[in-house]
Design a protein around this motif. Structure first.
Motif, mmCIF file in Angstrom:
data_model
loop_
_atom_site.group_PDB
_atom_site.id
_atom_site.type_symbol
_atom_site.label_atom_id
_atom_site.label_comp_id
_atom_site.label_asym_id
_atom_site.label_seq_id
_atom_site.Cartn_x
_atom_site.Cartn_y
_atom_site.Cartn_z
ATOM 1 N N VAL A 163 60.668 10.861 -50.428
ATOM 2 C CA VAL A 163 60.588 9.635 -49.626
ATOM 3 C C VAL A 163 59.907 9.911 -48.293
ATOM 4 O O VAL A 163 59.073 9.119 -47.824
ATOM 5 C CB VAL A 163 62.001 9.049 -49.416
ATOM 6 N N ARG A 164 60.222 11.049 -47.672
ATOM 7 C CA ARG A 164 59.580 11.387 -46.391
ATOM 8 C C ARG A 164 58.081 11.633 -46.586
ATOM 9 O O ARG A 164 57.265 11.241 -45.739
ATOM 10 C CB ARG A 164 60.257 12.613 -45.788
ATOM 11 N N LEU A 165 57.716 12.259 -47.701
ATOM 12 C CA LEU A 165 56.294 12.450 -47.995
ATOM 13 C C LEU A 165 55.580 11.123 -48.145
ATOM 14 O O LEU A 165 54.468 10.921 -47.601
ATOM 15 C CB LEU A 165 56.156 13.280 -49.278
ATOM 16 N N MET A 166 56.179 10.178 -48.851
ATOM 17 C CA MET A 166 55.569 8.866 -49.040
ATOM 18 C C MET A 166 55.490 8.097 -47.731
ATOM 19 O O MET A 166 54.547 7.331 -47.505
ATOM 20 C CB MET A 166 56.365 8.078 -50.077
ATOM 21 N N MET A 167 56.475 8.297 -46.840
ATOM 22 C CA MET A 167 56.408 7.643 -45.532
ATOM 23 C C MET A 167 55.227 8.164 -44.710
ATOM 24 O O MET A 167 54.516 7.392 -44.051
ATOM 25 C CB MET A 167 57.721 7.867 -44.775
ATOM 26 N N LYS B 228 61.101 7.750 -36.674
ATOM 27 C CA LYS B 228 60.909 9.167 -36.354
ATOM 28 C C LYS B 228 62.019 10.022 -36.962
ATOM 29 O O LYS B 228 61.767 11.116 -37.490
ATOM 30 C CB LYS B 228 60.862 9.344 -34.842
ATOM 31 N N ASN B 229 63.240 9.521 -36.907
ATOM 32 C CA ASN B 229 64.359 10.265 -37.490
ATOM 33 C C ASN B 229 64.238 10.340 -39.016
ATOM 34 O O ASN B 229 64.601 11.359 -39.622
ATOM 35 C CB ASN B 229 65.682 9.603 -37.112
ATOM 36 N N TRP B 230 63.734 9.280 -39.636
ATOM 37 C CA TRP B 230 63.536 9.309 -41.094
ATOM 38 C C TRP B 230 62.481 10.333 -41.488
ATOM 39 O O TRP B 230 62.693 11.152 -42.373
ATOM 40 C CB TRP B 230 63.107 7.927 -41.592
ATOM 41 N N VAL B 231 61.326 10.258 -40.829
ATOM 42 C CA VAL B 231 60.221 11.152 -41.188
ATOM 43 C C VAL B 231 60.590 12.602 -40.893
ATOM 44 O O VAL B 231 60.221 13.518 -41.641
ATOM 45 C CB VAL B 231 58.945 10.735 -40.448
ATOM 46 N N GLY B 232 61.346 12.834 -39.824
ATOM 47 C CA GLY B 232 61.739 14.192 -39.471
ATOM 48 C C GLY B 232 62.882 14.742 -40.298
ATOM 49 O O GLY B 232 63.184 15.937 -40.223
ATOM 50 N N GLY B 233 63.536 13.894 -41.080
ATOM 51 C CA GLY B 233 64.625 14.354 -41.926
ATOM 52 C C GLY B 233 65.977 14.386 -41.254
ATOM 53 O O GLY B 233 66.929 14.946 -41.808
ATOM 54 N N GLY C 243 53.561 -2.588 -51.653
ATOM 55 C CA GLY C 243 53.251 -2.751 -53.063
ATOM 56 C C GLY C 243 53.409 -1.490 -53.882
ATOM 57 O O GLY C 243 52.785 -1.357 -54.941
ATOM 58 N N VAL C 244 54.225 -0.563 -53.412
ATOM 59 C CA VAL C 244 54.474 0.700 -54.113
ATOM 60 C C VAL C 244 55.901 0.659 -54.651
ATOM 61 O O VAL C 244 56.843 0.513 -53.873
ATOM 62 C CB VAL C 244 54.280 1.904 -53.170
ATOM 63 N N PRO C 245 56.114 0.764 -55.957
ATOM 64 C CA PRO C 245 57.471 0.641 -56.527
ATOM 65 C C PRO C 245 58.436 1.683 -55.961
ATOM 66 O O PRO C 245 58.033 2.758 -55.511
ATOM 67 C CB PRO C 245 57.248 0.847 -58.034
ATOM 68 N N MET C 246 59.717 1.358 -56.021
ATOM 69 C CA MET C 246 60.743 2.252 -55.481
ATOM 70 C C MET C 246 60.772 3.588 -56.219
ATOM 71 O O MET C 246 60.989 4.639 -55.602
ATOM 72 C CB MET C 246 62.126 1.585 -55.564
ATOM 73 N N ARG C 247 60.571 3.564 -57.523
ATOM 74 C CA ARG C 247 60.607 4.823 -58.264
ATOM 75 C C ARG C 247 59.478 5.740 -57.827
ATOM 76 O O ARG C 247 59.612 6.964 -57.875
ATOM 77 C CB ARG C 247 60.577 4.569 -59.765
ATOM 78 N N ALA C 248 58.344 5.176 -57.377
ATOM 79 C CA ALA C 248 57.261 6.005 -56.849
ATOM 80 C C ALA C 248 57.666 6.653 -55.529
ATOM 81 O O ALA C 248 57.303 7.803 -55.255
ATOM 82 C CB ALA C 248 55.998 5.162 -56.669
ATOM 83 N N TRP C 249 58.424 5.925 -54.705
ATOM 84 C CA TRP C 249 58.926 6.506 -53.455
ATOM 85 C C TRP C 249 59.906 7.642 -53.737
ATOM 86 O O TRP C 249 59.862 8.690 -53.071
ATOM 87 C CB TRP C 249 59.614 5.431 -52.616
ATOM 88 N N LEU C 250 60.786 7.451 -54.708
ATOM 89 C CA LEU C 250 61.806 8.471 -54.991
ATOM 90 C C LEU C 250 61.210 9.697 -55.680
ATOM 91 O O LEU C 250 61.687 10.821 -55.467
ATOM 92 C CB LEU C 250 62.915 7.871 -55.864
ATOM 93 N N LEU C 251 60.199 9.498 -56.506
ATOM 94 C CA LEU C 251 59.609 10.601 -57.263
ATOM 95 C C LEU C 251 58.400 11.218 -56.573
ATOM 96 O O LEU C 251 57.857 12.213 -57.056
ATOM 97 C CB LEU C 251 59.204 10.119 -58.665
ATOM 98 N N GLY C 252 57.948 10.630 -55.457
ATOM 99 C CA GLY C 252 56.814 11.184 -54.729
ATOM 100 C C GLY C 252 55.493 11.036 -55.458
ATOM 101 O O GLY C 252 54.662 11.955 -55.433
#
Length: 442
Positions: free
Chosen positions: A236-240, A267-272, A289-298
């Motif tokens: 998720v952080r990578l997708m952000m 900032k706290n999300w991206v930094g972990g 427009g990016v599905p949730m499963r794409a966010w979770l799976l990178g």
């Protein structure tokens, strides 16, 4: 005592046997519906299974740690309550896939053990229940219908119902009362029927955002066990970071404004330093427009077909509203709400009035206490007047039923009157029935 080799030992038999419906798919059965169907197919009442087997944290008042039935929706969540239920149900049915009937597979991405993601009331799709009956099966209720963000059926596009079409009452979940699956716990009628003439039909239509969210959560539940194991907050952080780079021109401020969160939170999300919940990921899914499963799976390839959309006005963040409150013209906001209150279509309550101005009910109460009280009292008066009208209509219908039964030569018992009405009498109709019987006999 003779000890047999483990190879020749027979495993203990399970007390019950029932295969969950559509487990591993988007239409998977939820745990409360599974326990209800397990009891019905085993020819026992749901409350007997609920109270007598295992340390259920629900129902048995004599047992320490029992929880009120109104808290039962958390059974389908991802907290200790759900874990206890899964442990006990898995033992009595001899299965290892019961966890998939709850949000436990997504426990790392839910807040407050999943309670914040679950409807407080029982929700269902009429057409889905009707299709279950058409296939010659008992109807069952899906885990997807329990999610608070899902208000539309992803298959039929209809808004989910929460009120019985016969008695007009809502309930917490299936285990609160003994009833057949897919039936009302109060009047015992089928929930997939069309609404009766004395229940007002909603004319609202599902929006594009609601359909997107429902189908997005459906695709999320359709993930198999290997995909769920591959989901992580690191993805998720990578997708952000990719969203900020590709869709926000490398500016985190634009990302936070699109999501309506503060820059420090992003900032706290991206930094972990903070975890992202499914609610936030669902909003990000709609915005870009990016599905949730794409966010979770990178799945980084999803950014090749991304877009930028705005969240609906009723999707607001308290923190964002507080940051803008110093320049907000609260006098104009109060004037607009009062003008709507005097119009032909006043707000249904304080929550409806707050949504009209894109704020929460708590902010409305804090910033405009006088207007809040006027809206609340006006809504209470309208509900009181509507209740009196419905009560008089119900009295007239009960009186007609008593007269018809008497003319047919049948005693007007409460059961016959309730059957003739097509709804339960409890609690308001019960009192009216006895008043009319005394008047009729007098």
């Amino acid at each position: 005592m003779i000890e047999f080799d483990p190879h020749y030992r027979v495993r203990p038999r399970a007390l019950f046997l029932l295969e969950p419906r559509a487990n591993g798919t988007w239409a998977r059965q939820r745990l409360t519906s599974y326990v209800q169907e397990l009891a019905i197919t085993s020819l026992i009442k749901p409350h007997a299974l609920r109270d007598c087997y295992g340390p259920f944290p629900f129902g048995a008042r004599s047992r320490e740690g029992a929880v009120d039935p109104s808290k039962a929706p958390n059974i389908n969540g991802a907290a200790d309550c759900a874990r206890n239920w899964v442990s006990v149900v898995s033992e009595i049915v001899g299965r290892t896939d019961i966890e998939g009937l709850t949000l436990l597979p997504f426990a790392d991405f839910v807040r407050s053990g999943g309670g914040a993601h679950l409807h407080a009331r029982r929700m269902w799709c009429r057409r889905c229940l009707q299709e279950d009956i058409a296939r010659g099966q008992l109807p069952y209720e899906r885990l997807l219908w329990s999610l608070r963000q899902v208000v539309v059926c992803p298959l039929h596009g209809d808004l989910l119902d929460c009120i019985c079409p016969h008695c007009g009452r809502s309930q917490t979940n299936e285990l609160a009362r003994d009833c057949l699956p897919g039936h009302c716990g109060f009047c015992q009628h089928f929930l997939g029927d069309e609404r009766t003439y004395d229940v007002v039909e909603s004319e609202s239509v599902a929006t594009e955002y609601q359909l997107w969210v429902a189908r997005d959560f459906g695709n999320l539940l359709d993930m198999n066990s290997d995909q769920i194991e591959g989901a992580s907050h690191e993805n998720v952080r990578l997708m952000m970071r990719l969203a900020i780079a590709k869709a926000c021109r490398g500016r985190p401020q634009v990302f936070s404004e699109n999501l309506r969160f503060g820059c420090e939170t992003v900032k706290n999300w991206v930094g972990g330093w903070r975890r992202v919940s499914l609610t936030v990921i669902s909003s990000l899914s709609w915005i870009y427009g990016v599905p949730m499963r794409a966010w979770l799976l990178g799945e980084v390839d999803a950014w090749n077909r991304c877009c930028v959309r705005e969240l609906p006005l009723d999707i607001h963040r308290d923190s964002d509203f507080r940051t803008r409150s110093y320049w907000c013209d609260w006098g104009a906001v109060g004037a607009r709400i009062l003008a709507r209150l005097e119009s032909d279509q006043p707000p249904r309550g304080v929550t409806d009035a707050a949504r009209m101005e894109n704020m929460t009910a708590e902010t409305f109460k804090k910033r405009l206490p006088d207007v809040y009280l006027r809206v609340r009292d006006a809504a209470a008066e309208r509900r009181k007047a509507s209740s009196a009208i419905n009560r008089s209509k119900l009295r007239e219908r009960i009186r007609v039923c008593i007269e018809q039964l008497t003319q047919e030569g049948q005693p007007p018992t409460r059961t016959r009157v309730a059957t003739r009405l097509g709804r339960g009498l409890f609690p308001k109709g019960e009192r009216i029935y006895w008043e009319e019987i005394q008047r009729f006999n007098g």
